[in-house]
Design a protein around this motif. Structure first.
Motif, PDB file in Angstrom:
ATOM      1  N   GLU A  63     -16.750  46.002  -4.180  1.00 61.15           N
ATOM      2  CA  GLU A  63     -15.395  45.473  -3.996  1.00 61.15           C
ATOM      3  C   GLU A  63     -15.200  44.057  -4.524  1.00 61.15           C
ATOM      4  N   ILE A  64     -16.273  43.395  -4.939  1.00 60.92           N
ATOM      5  CA  ILE A  64     -16.114  42.015  -5.420  1.00 60.92           C
ATOM      6  C   ILE A  64     -15.379  42.036  -6.755  1.00 60.92           C
ATOM      7  N   PHE A  65     -14.613  40.998  -7.025  1.00 63.75           N
ATOM      8  CA  PHE A  65     -13.942  40.968  -8.321  1.00 63.75           C
ATOM      9  C   PHE A  65     -13.891  39.570  -8.918  1.00 63.75           C
ATOM     10  N   GLN A  66     -13.727  39.567 -10.222  1.00 64.60           N
ATOM     11  CA  GLN A  66     -13.736  38.345 -11.021  1.00 64.60           C
ATOM     12  C   GLN A  66     -12.822  37.273 -10.445  1.00 64.60           C
ATOM     13  N   GLY A  67     -13.340  36.062 -10.317  1.00 64.48           N
ATOM     14  CA  GLY A  67     -12.508  34.933  -9.915  1.00 64.48           C
ATOM     15  C   GLY A  67     -12.492  34.667  -8.431  1.00 64.48           C
ATOM     16  N   ASN A 137     -19.089  32.486  -5.380  1.00 62.14           N
ATOM     17  CA  ASN A 137     -18.083  32.612  -6.447  1.00 62.14           C
ATOM     18  C   ASN A 137     -18.437  33.817  -7.298  1.00 62.14           C
ATOM     19  N   VAL A 138     -17.442  34.580  -7.698  1.00 62.80           N
ATOM     20  CA  VAL A 138     -17.719  35.738  -8.545  1.00 62.80           C
ATOM     21  C   VAL A 138     -17.367  35.416  -9.995  1.00 62.80           C
ATOM     22  N   ARG A 139     -18.402  35.422 -10.847  1.00 62.97           N
ATOM     23  CA  ARG A 139     -18.203  35.164 -12.274  1.00 62.97           C
ATOM     24  C   ARG A 139     -18.975  36.204 -13.075  1.00 62.97           C
ATOM     25  N   ASN A 140     -18.335  36.823 -14.037  1.00 61.20           N
ATOM     26  CA  ASN A 140     -18.991  37.841 -14.863  1.00 61.20           C
ATOM     27  C   ASN A 140     -19.673  38.908 -14.017  1.00 61.20           C
ATOM     28  N   GLY A 141     -19.079  39.257 -12.870  1.00 62.92           N
ATOM     29  CA  GLY A 141     -19.673  40.281 -12.020  1.00 62.92           C
ATOM     30  C   GLY A 141     -20.881  39.801 -11.240  1.00 62.92           C
ATOM     31  N   GLU A 142     -21.189  38.491 -11.331  1.00 62.34           N
ATOM     32  CA  GLU A 142     -22.335  37.929 -10.621  1.00 62.34           C
ATOM     33  C   GLU A 142     -21.844  37.093  -9.449  1.00 62.34           C
ATOM     34  N   LEU A 143     -22.679  37.002  -8.411  1.00 67.52           N
ATOM     35  CA  LEU A 143     -22.360  36.161  -7.256  1.00 67.52           C
ATOM     36  C   LEU A 143     -23.069  34.827  -7.442  1.00 67.52           C
ATOM     37  N   HIS A 144     -22.300  33.756  -7.614  1.00 68.43           N
ATOM     38  CA  HIS A 144     -22.894  32.435  -7.827  1.00 68.43           C
ATOM     39  C   HIS A 144     -22.838  31.625  -6.540  1.00 68.43           C
ATOM     40  N   LYS A 165     -27.490  50.487 -12.081  1.00 74.59           N
ATOM     41  CA  LYS A 165     -26.193  49.885 -12.416  1.00 74.59           C
ATOM     42  C   LYS A 165     -25.112  50.944 -12.291  1.00 74.59           C
ATOM     43  N   VAL A 166     -23.971  50.556 -11.767  1.00 77.66           N
ATOM     44  CA  VAL A 166     -22.864  51.492 -11.616  1.00 77.66           C
ATOM     45  C   VAL A 166     -21.846  51.224 -12.723  1.00 77.66           C
ATOM     46  N   PHE A 167     -21.544  52.238 -13.503  1.00 78.64           N
ATOM     47  CA  PHE A 167     -20.579  52.071 -14.603  1.00 78.64           C
ATOM     48  C   PHE A 167     -19.297  52.820 -14.270  1.00 78.64           C
ATOM     49  N   GLU A 168     -18.178  52.143 -14.467  1.00 83.09           N
ATOM     50  CA  GLU A 168     -16.897  52.816 -14.261  1.00 83.09           C
ATOM     51  C   GLU A 168     -16.390  53.294 -15.610  1.00 83.09           C
ATOM     52  N   THR A 169     -15.871  54.522 -15.643  1.00 84.77           N
ATOM     53  CA  THR A 169     -15.277  55.016 -16.872  1.00 84.77           C
ATOM     54  C   THR A 169     -13.948  54.322 -17.058  1.00 84.77           C
ATOM     55  N   GLY A 170     -13.765  53.705 -18.218  1.00 84.89           N
ATOM     56  CA  GLY A 170     -12.545  52.918 -18.354  1.00 84.89           C
ATOM     57  C   GLY A 170     -11.971  52.911 -19.749  1.00 84.89           C
ATOM     58  N   LYS A 171     -10.849  52.214 -19.857  1.00 85.33           N
ATOM     59  CA  LYS A 171     -10.174  52.027 -21.136  1.00 85.33           C
ATOM     60  C   LYS A 171     -10.258  50.547 -21.489  1.00 85.33           C
ATOM     61  N   LEU A 172     -10.393  50.262 -22.780  1.00 90.17           N
ATOM     62  CA  LEU A 172     -10.554  48.870 -23.194  1.00 90.17           C
ATOM     63  C   LEU A 172      -9.368  47.999 -22.796  1.00 90.17           C
ATOM     64  N   LYS A 173      -8.171  48.552 -22.805  1.00 86.37           N
ATOM     65  CA  LYS A 173      -7.009  47.710 -22.508  1.00 86.37           C
ATOM     66  C   LYS A 173      -7.042  47.212 -21.048  1.00 86.37           C
ATOM     67  N   ASP A 174      -7.759  47.919 -20.168  1.00 90.15           N
ATOM     68  CA  ASP A 174      -7.824  47.512 -18.756  1.00 90.15           C
ATOM     69  C   ASP A 174      -9.090  46.737 -18.432  1.00 90.15           C
ATOM     70  N   ALA A 175      -9.976  46.580 -19.411  1.00 84.79           N
ATOM     71  CA  ALA A 175     -11.289  45.999 -19.121  1.00 84.79           C
ATOM     72  C   ALA A 175     -11.165  44.535 -18.702  1.00 84.79           C
ATOM     73  N   LYS A 176     -12.024  44.149 -17.748  1.00 82.93           N
ATOM     74  CA  LYS A 176     -12.016  42.775 -17.251  1.00 82.93           C
ATOM     75  C   LYS A 176     -13.430  42.209 -17.332  1.00 82.93           C
ATOM     76  N   VAL A 177     -13.525  40.922 -17.510  1.00 88.64           N
ATOM     77  CA  VAL A 177     -14.826  40.248 -17.529  1.00 88.64           C
ATOM     78  C   VAL A 177     -15.586  40.577 -16.250  1.00 88.64           C
ATOM     79  N   ASN A 281     -17.775  37.100 -20.819  1.00 94.25           N
ATOM     80  CA  ASN A 281     -16.978  36.092 -21.497  1.00 94.25           C
ATOM     81  C   ASN A 281     -17.872  35.415 -22.530  1.00 94.25           C
ATOM     82  N   ASN A 282     -17.444  35.420 -23.786  1.00 92.04           N
ATOM     83  CA  ASN A 282     -18.178  34.687 -24.805  1.00 92.04           C
ATOM     84  C   ASN A 282     -17.707  33.238 -24.742  1.00 92.04           C
ATOM     85  N   ALA A 283     -18.569  32.380 -24.202  1.00 97.52           N
ATOM     86  CA  ALA A 283     -18.163  30.998 -23.919  1.00 97.52           C
ATOM     87  C   ALA A 283     -17.783  30.248 -25.189  1.00 97.52           C
ATOM     88  N   LEU A 284     -18.438  30.609 -26.282  1.00 93.78           N
ATOM     89  CA  LEU A 284     -18.202  29.906 -27.541  1.00 93.78           C
ATOM     90  C   LEU A 284     -16.783  30.152 -28.053  1.00 93.78           C
TER      91      LEU A 284
END
Ligand code: ZN
Length: 311
Positions: A63-67, A137-144, A165-177, A281-284
Motif C-alpha cells: 500500500e505504500i506509494f511514491q511521495g 519517506n517513500v522514494r522510488n518504491g523504497e522506504l527511506h 518481487k511483485v509486478f503489477e501488469t500495467g500500461k506505460l501511460k499510468d506508470a509511476k516512479v 527517476n533518472n536524476a540526471l
C-alpha cells in the motif's frame, strides 16, 4: 491513478464506507473546489474531514506509494543487503540497505541515520527480525529512514511473507516512479551497448580495476543496453543488462563487439516482449526510466486464455 486507487482503498478500509462512497465524496469535493485539485488531493481532504489521520495508519507494504512522507509499516527483514560509506558533494556518511517483507509484498529499506545503522552493525537488528518503521519517506518504491524516522524491533509475528518481487501488469501511460511493473511492449529504438567493469567478488562497479571494498581486482566486463519501449499508450526509455540482452537474441560476442552488434541491431526494432522491471527517476535528466529486471517472449496460448477469461 495507482496512488489514488490505493488511497481510496485505505480510506474505505478505515472508514468502513465502500470505495464507491468514498469516490463520490471525492468527486463532490473536487466539484466544490471547481476542479482545481487533483483526485489524490481531494481524497486527502475527504479523509481529514472524516477525522482519519492517514499518516498514523499502519500500511501493508503493497500500500505504500511514491511521495509519502510518514509511512508506518511492520515487516520481517529478509535480507541485509549492504552497509557502505559514501562521500558525495562534500558530504560523507554511511548508508545501509535492507529488504523487508510482509504478507502483501516487500520493499527495500534505506537507512541514512548513523544510530539506525549502528543497530545493524551491532547485531541488535538482523535478518529474520520483525521491525517497525516509523515516519519513513517513500522514494522510488523504497522506504527511506532519516534521523526523523525510527526503526525498532516489533513484538509482532510475521510468518508468511512475499519475498519475490511483485509486478503489477500495467500500461506505460499510468506508470509511476517506484512501481514494479509487467508491461507488454514493442522495441522502437535501440542504442549501442555501453560497457563497464565490476569487481568479481562483490559485483559492484570497479573503476580502473579497483573495487572500493576489495582494492585492485581483475574486473569482469559487463554491458548495458538502452532501448525505447512502446506499449501503445506511451513510450519509455529503458535499460537492461547482461543476460537480459542475451534473451533478446544476442550472444556475448555480439554484445561485446560494437560492429557485430550494429549488424544485428535492426532486428530488435519491432520485437515484442513482456518486460518486468522497476520505474525509476533518472536524476540526471529528471525523467522516468524503466529498469528491466527480466523479460520473456509472448506466449500466444496464454494470451488467448487471458482474452477468453475477459470475454
Ligand atoms: Zn569488490
Amino acid at each position: 491513478m495507482e496512488n489514488y486507487n490505493k488511497l481510496v482503498e485505505r480510506i474505505s478500509k478505515i472508514s468502513k464506507l465502500t470505495a464507491e462512497e468514498i469516490e463520490r465524496k471525492v468527486e463532490a469535493k473536487k466539484a466544490k473546489l471547481s476542479g482545481l485539485i487533483s483526485k489524490e488531493g481531494a481524497a486527502q481532504i475527504v479523509a481529514a474531514e472524516m477525522g482519519i489521520n492517514l499518516d498514523m495508519e499502519r500500511l501493508k507494504l503493497s500500500e505504500i506509494f511514491q511521495g509519502m512522507k510518514r509511512a508506518n509499516v511492520v515487516g520481517k527483514i529478509i535480507d541485509v543487503l549492504s552497509i557502505r560509506e559514501y562521500n558525495k558533494n562534500g558530504r560523507a556518511g554511511k548508508v545501509a540497505n535492507l529488504r523487508i517483507a510482509d504478507d502483501s509484498g516487500n520493499a527495500r529499506v534505506v537507512l541514512w541515520d548513523t544510530n539506525h545503522i549502528g543497530l545493524i552493525e551491532q547485531g541488535k537488528i538482523k535478518k529474520g527480525d520483525v521491525v517497525e518503521l516509523v515516519n519513513a519517506n517513500v522514494r522510488n518504491g523504497e522506504l527511506h529512514l532519516s534521523s526523523f524516522s525510527d526503526i525498532k524491533i516489533s513484538s509482532e509475528q510475521i510468518d508468511a511473507v512475499v519475498s519475490e518481487k511483485v509486478f503489477e501488469t500495467g500500461k506505460l501511460k499510468d506508470a509511476k516512479v517506484g512501481q514494479n511493473v509487467r508491461i507488454r511492449a514493442i522495441i522502437v529504438q535501440a542504442f549501442e551497448p555501453r560497457y563497464f567493469e565490476v569487481c568479481p567478488e562483490c559485483k559492484k562497479r570497479a573503476l580502473e580495476g579497483e573495487c572500493k571494498t576489495h582494492g585492485k581486482v581483475e574486473p569482469l566486463k559487463r554491458a548495458l543496453l538502452n532501448i525505447v519501449l512502446d506499449d501503445g499508450t506511451s513510450t519509455i526509455r529503458s535499460v537492461l543488462f547482461g543476460e537480459n540482452i542475451n534473451k533478446l537474441g544476442f550472444t556475448d560476442e555480439e554484445i561485446f563487439s560494437l560492429e557485430k552488434f550494429a549488424e544485428k541491431r535492426g532486428y530488435l526494432l519491432g520485437e515484442e516482449r513482456i518486460f518486468y522491471g522497476n520505474m525509476r527517476n533518472n536524476a540526471l535528466y529528471n525523467t522516468m526510466e524503466f529498469n528491466i529486471d527480466n523479460l520473456e517472449g509472448i506466449d500466444i496460448d496464454a494470451l488467448i486464455k487471458e482474452i477468453e477469461v475477459k470475454v
